[in-house]
Design a protein around this motif. Structure first.
Motif, PDB file in Angstrom:
ATOM      1  N   ILE A 225     -43.920  36.204  35.941  1.00  0.00           N
ATOM      2  CA  ILE A 225     -44.396  36.426  37.134  1.00  0.00           C
ATOM      3  C   ILE A 225     -43.366  36.250  38.793  1.00  0.00           C
ATOM      4  O   ILE A 225     -44.094  34.786  38.851  1.00  0.00           O
ATOM      5  N   ASN A 226     -42.917  36.270  40.122  1.00  0.00           N
ATOM      6  CA  ASN A 226     -42.436  35.910  40.807  1.00  0.00           C
ATOM      7  C   ASN A 226     -43.665  35.798  42.307  1.00  0.00           C
ATOM      8  O   ASN A 226     -43.828  36.921  41.690  1.00  0.00           O
ATOM      9  N   VAL A 227     -43.796  35.015  42.861  1.00  0.00           N
ATOM     10  CA  VAL A 227     -44.621  34.823  43.953  1.00  0.00           C
ATOM     11  C   VAL A 227     -44.058  34.316  44.681  1.00  0.00           C
ATOM     12  O   VAL A 227     -43.404  33.514  45.012  1.00  0.00           O
ATOM     13  N   MET A 228     -44.558  34.612  46.049  1.00  0.00           N
ATOM     14  CA  MET A 228     -44.852  34.208  47.151  1.00  0.00           C
ATOM     15  C   MET A 228     -45.680  34.552  48.111  1.00  0.00           C
ATOM     16  O   MET A 228     -46.038  35.579  48.371  1.00  0.00           O
ATOM     17  N   VAL A 229     -46.786  33.940  48.499  1.00  0.00           N
ATOM     18  CA  VAL A 229     -48.266  34.290  48.977  1.00  0.00           C
ATOM     19  C   VAL A 229     -47.775  33.237  50.485  1.00  0.00           C
ATOM     20  O   VAL A 229     -47.901  32.368  50.892  1.00  0.00           O
ATOM     21  N   ALA A 230     -48.575  34.844  51.791  1.00  0.00           N
ATOM     22  CA  ALA A 230     -48.523  33.763  52.502  1.00  0.00           C
ATOM     23  C   ALA A 230     -49.284  33.871  53.682  1.00  0.00           C
ATOM     24  O   ALA A 230     -50.340  35.319  53.019  1.00  0.00           O
ATOM     25  N   ASP A 231     -49.564  34.597  54.714  1.00  0.00           N
ATOM     26  CA  ASP A 231     -50.945  35.081  55.720  1.00  0.00           C
ATOM     27  C   ASP A 231     -50.614  35.709  55.229  1.00  0.00           C
ATOM     28  O   ASP A 231     -51.599  36.790  54.908  1.00  0.00           O
ATOM     29  N   THR A 232     -49.624  36.214  55.703  1.00  0.00           N
ATOM     30  CA  THR A 232     -49.444  38.562  56.223  1.00  0.00           C
ATOM     31  C   THR A 232     -48.084  38.116  55.077  1.00  0.00           C
ATOM     32  O   THR A 232     -47.494  37.871  54.950  1.00  0.00           O
ATOM     33  N   ASP A 233     -47.933  40.025  55.035  1.00  0.00           N
ATOM     34  CA  ASP A 233     -47.239  40.091  54.068  1.00  0.00           C
ATOM     35  C   ASP A 233     -45.521  40.342  54.641  1.00  0.00           C
ATOM     36  O   ASP A 233     -44.538  40.091  53.820  1.00  0.00           O
ATOM     37  N   ALA A 234     -45.607  40.120  56.006  1.00  0.00           N
ATOM     38  CA  ALA A 234     -44.655  40.539  56.865  1.00  0.00           C
ATOM     39  C   ALA A 234     -44.379  39.170  56.130  1.00  0.00           C
ATOM     40  O   ALA A 234     -42.454  38.824  55.991  1.00  0.00           O
ATOM     41  N   GLU A 235     -44.771  37.599  56.739  1.00  0.00           N
ATOM     42  CA  GLU A 235     -44.268  36.511  56.595  1.00  0.00           C
ATOM     43  C   GLU A 235     -43.715  36.186  55.209  1.00  0.00           C
ATOM     44  O   GLU A 235     -42.565  35.443  54.702  1.00  0.00           O
ATOM     45  N   ALA A 236     -44.616  36.728  54.094  1.00  0.00           N
ATOM     46  CA  ALA A 236     -44.158  35.814  52.791  1.00  0.00           C
ATOM     47  C   ALA A 236     -43.507  37.000  52.303  1.00  0.00           C
ATOM     48  O   ALA A 236     -42.396  36.463  51.835  1.00  0.00           O
ATOM     49  N   GLN A 237     -42.666  38.469  52.563  1.00  0.00           N
ATOM     50  CA  GLN A 237     -41.339  38.766  52.150  1.00  0.00           C
ATOM     51  C   GLN A 237     -40.406  38.258  53.521  1.00  0.00           C
ATOM     52  O   GLN A 237     -39.625  38.166  52.420  1.00  0.00           O
ATOM     53  N   GLU A 239     -40.461  35.041  53.491  1.00  0.00           N
ATOM     54  CA  GLU A 239     -39.991  33.500  52.731  1.00  0.00           C
ATOM     55  C   GLU A 239     -39.479  33.826  51.210  1.00  0.00           C
ATOM     56  O   GLU A 239     -38.984  33.265  50.333  1.00  0.00           O
ATOM     57  N   PHE A 240     -39.653  34.955  50.722  1.00  0.00           N
ATOM     58  CA  PHE A 240     -38.962  35.713  49.964  1.00  0.00           C
ATOM     59  C   PHE A 240     -37.578  35.912  49.444  1.00  0.00           C
ATOM     60  O   PHE A 240     -37.133  36.183  48.700  1.00  0.00           O
ATOM     61  N   THR A 241     -37.109  36.151  50.369  1.00  0.00           N
ATOM     62  CA  THR A 241     -35.529  36.868  50.935  1.00  0.00           C
ATOM     63  C   THR A 241     -34.126  35.108  50.538  1.00  0.00           C
ATOM     64  O   THR A 241     -33.697  35.278  49.756  1.00  0.00           O
ATOM     65  N   PRO A 242     -34.892  33.860  50.058  1.00  0.00           N
ATOM     66  CA  PRO A 242     -34.380  32.755  49.296  1.00  0.00           C
ATOM     67  C   PRO A 242     -33.937  33.194  48.310  1.00  0.00           C
ATOM     68  O   PRO A 242     -32.508  32.979  47.763  1.00  0.00           O
ATOM     69  N   VAL A 243     -34.864  33.706  47.090  1.00  0.00           N
ATOM     70  CA  VAL A 243     -34.416  33.933  46.013  1.00  0.00           C
ATOM     71  C   VAL A 243     -33.656  35.435  45.701  1.00  0.00           C
ATOM     72  O   VAL A 243     -33.467  35.881  45.008  1.00  0.00           O
ATOM     73  N   VAL A 283     -45.243  39.722  46.047  1.00  0.00           N
ATOM     74  CA  VAL A 283     -44.969  39.024  47.402  1.00  0.00           C
ATOM     75  C   VAL A 283     -46.522  39.716  48.575  1.00  0.00           C
ATOM     76  O   VAL A 283     -46.573  41.114  48.774  1.00  0.00           O
ATOM     77  N   GLY A 284     -46.769  38.637  48.951  1.00  0.00           N
ATOM     78  CA  GLY A 284     -47.371  38.927  50.525  1.00  0.00           C
ATOM     79  C   GLY A 284     -48.523  38.407  50.326  1.00  0.00           C
ATOM     80  O   GLY A 284     -48.605  36.970  50.031  1.00  0.00           O
ATOM     81  N   SER A 285     -49.694  38.712  51.397  1.00  0.00           N
ATOM     82  CA  SER A 285     -51.286  38.092  51.183  1.00  0.00           C
ATOM     83  C   SER A 285     -51.402  37.565  50.339  1.00  0.00           C
ATOM     84  O   SER A 285     -51.796  38.850  48.980  1.00  0.00           O
TER      85      SER A 285
END
Length: 329
Positions: A225-237, A239-243, A283-285
């Protein structure tokens, strides 16, 4: 109780960086994953791809094992058609002798590259029966006798190491091979979501615990599963844009190093929607991502998850690992 979490590392090279820096960042992440409590760290095998430095899998595993103490380190996987099976046995037997019982050997039938490069690398057949026979021979070389079952050739360095073997796959063919051989199955759902449910069913239905190659007594699935976790959903979305850019490049036949993040709205402005290959993503908080992961576990009945995180900034990727570990473990 949460199931084990693992990491699949493709050693991505960000734009303006080098393979040397990518490998150094990967080893820093390995040490962090060991500290945080992740169960396995696997390295993928790719060739003729300018944005990835995961090519010499055994060398990456050895270095990662040297900078960690607890975590299992392995291949996700060795693309067996690119290699002579005896050489794989000797390499992974050597790793087990150096680093002890922390080495995993995940095997796949895909070349991990284009046809021209696959021909240049070719070491064995990808045909299912040959693939299965090569796994059987590898087990012979890892056994106490140190000898393959189809040849009198012996391997002193791998004898008695009993390196555990996983079968990797993204289709029902790979699932069937894993089941018939009685081996654990690692499902590449992080980039091949179309046949997830069917592949898992085929694997479980075809599982043969008394096969000569069997290493476990019941089906065992690890799903990607692809994962990106950040403090907020918007920030994670964001940071997920490179993939997302990387997979868009794949669709266009373009090869670039990992691109910096952009605002998600730019994708819509360029007429690009969500890539179906990235359907299996969290992807999200911490709360959002772990809820998505839990839903995926419920759907698949997976025994373990292996997470894939592409981050342009190493600190962003490592913070994602920390946030996820704090929320999951």
């Amino acid at each position: 109780m949460s199931i084990p979490l693992n990491i699949l590392d493709l050693v991505s090279i960000r734009e303006g960086s080098t393979a040397c820096e990518a490998i150094a960042n990967s080893m820093s992440t390995a040490a962090l994953a060991d500290e945080l409590g992740y169960s396995r760290l696997w390295f993928a095998e790719h060739h003729n791809t300018m944005g990835l430095a995961a090519s010499s899998t055994a060398l990456l595993i050895s270095q990662a094992a040297s900078v960690t103490e607890r975590i299992r380190v392995g291949s996700g996987g060795v693309m067996l058609p690119n290699h002579a099976p005896l050489m794989v046995a000797e390499q992974y037997g050597t790793l087990a002798n150096i680093h002890g019982d922390r080495i995993d050997l995940g095997l796949g039938r895909a070349p991990g590259t284009d046809g021209m490069t696959a021909q240049a690398l070719s070491g064995s057949s990808a045909e299912p029966q040959s693939f299965a026979q090569n796994i059987y021979d590898l087990q012979g070389w890892f056994s106490e006798r140190g000898q393959a079952y189809s040849t009198p050739i012996k391997s002193a360095v791998s004898a008695g190491t009993n390196v555990p073997i996983w079968v990797l796959g993204s289709t029902m063919n790979g699932a069937s091979i894993a089941g018939q051989l009685g081996l654990p199955f690692s499902l590449a759902s992080h980039f091949a979501p179309d046949q997830i449910d069917a592949a898992i069913k085929v694997y479980r239905d075809s599982f043969t615990p008394d096969a000569p190659t069997a290493q476990i007594d019941k089906p065992y699935v690890m799903a990607g599963i692809n994962v990106m976790v950040a403090d907020t959903d918007a920030e994670a979305q964001r940071e997920f844009t490179p993939v997302r850019q990387m997979f868009a490049d794949i669709g266009r036949g373009r090869s670039r190093q990992l691109q910096p993040p952009v605002e998600p709205s730019e994708f819509a402005a360029q007429g690009m929607g969500e890539n179906p290959m990235l359907t299996i993503s969290a992807v999200g908080s911490p709360d959002t991502a772990t809820e998505q992961m839990a839903e995926f576990v419920e759907r698949t009945g997976a025994d373990e998850l292996i997470t894939v995180t592409y981050a342009y900034d190493t600190e962003v990727g490592q913070r994602s690992l920390r946030l996820l570990a704090d929320a999951w473990f």
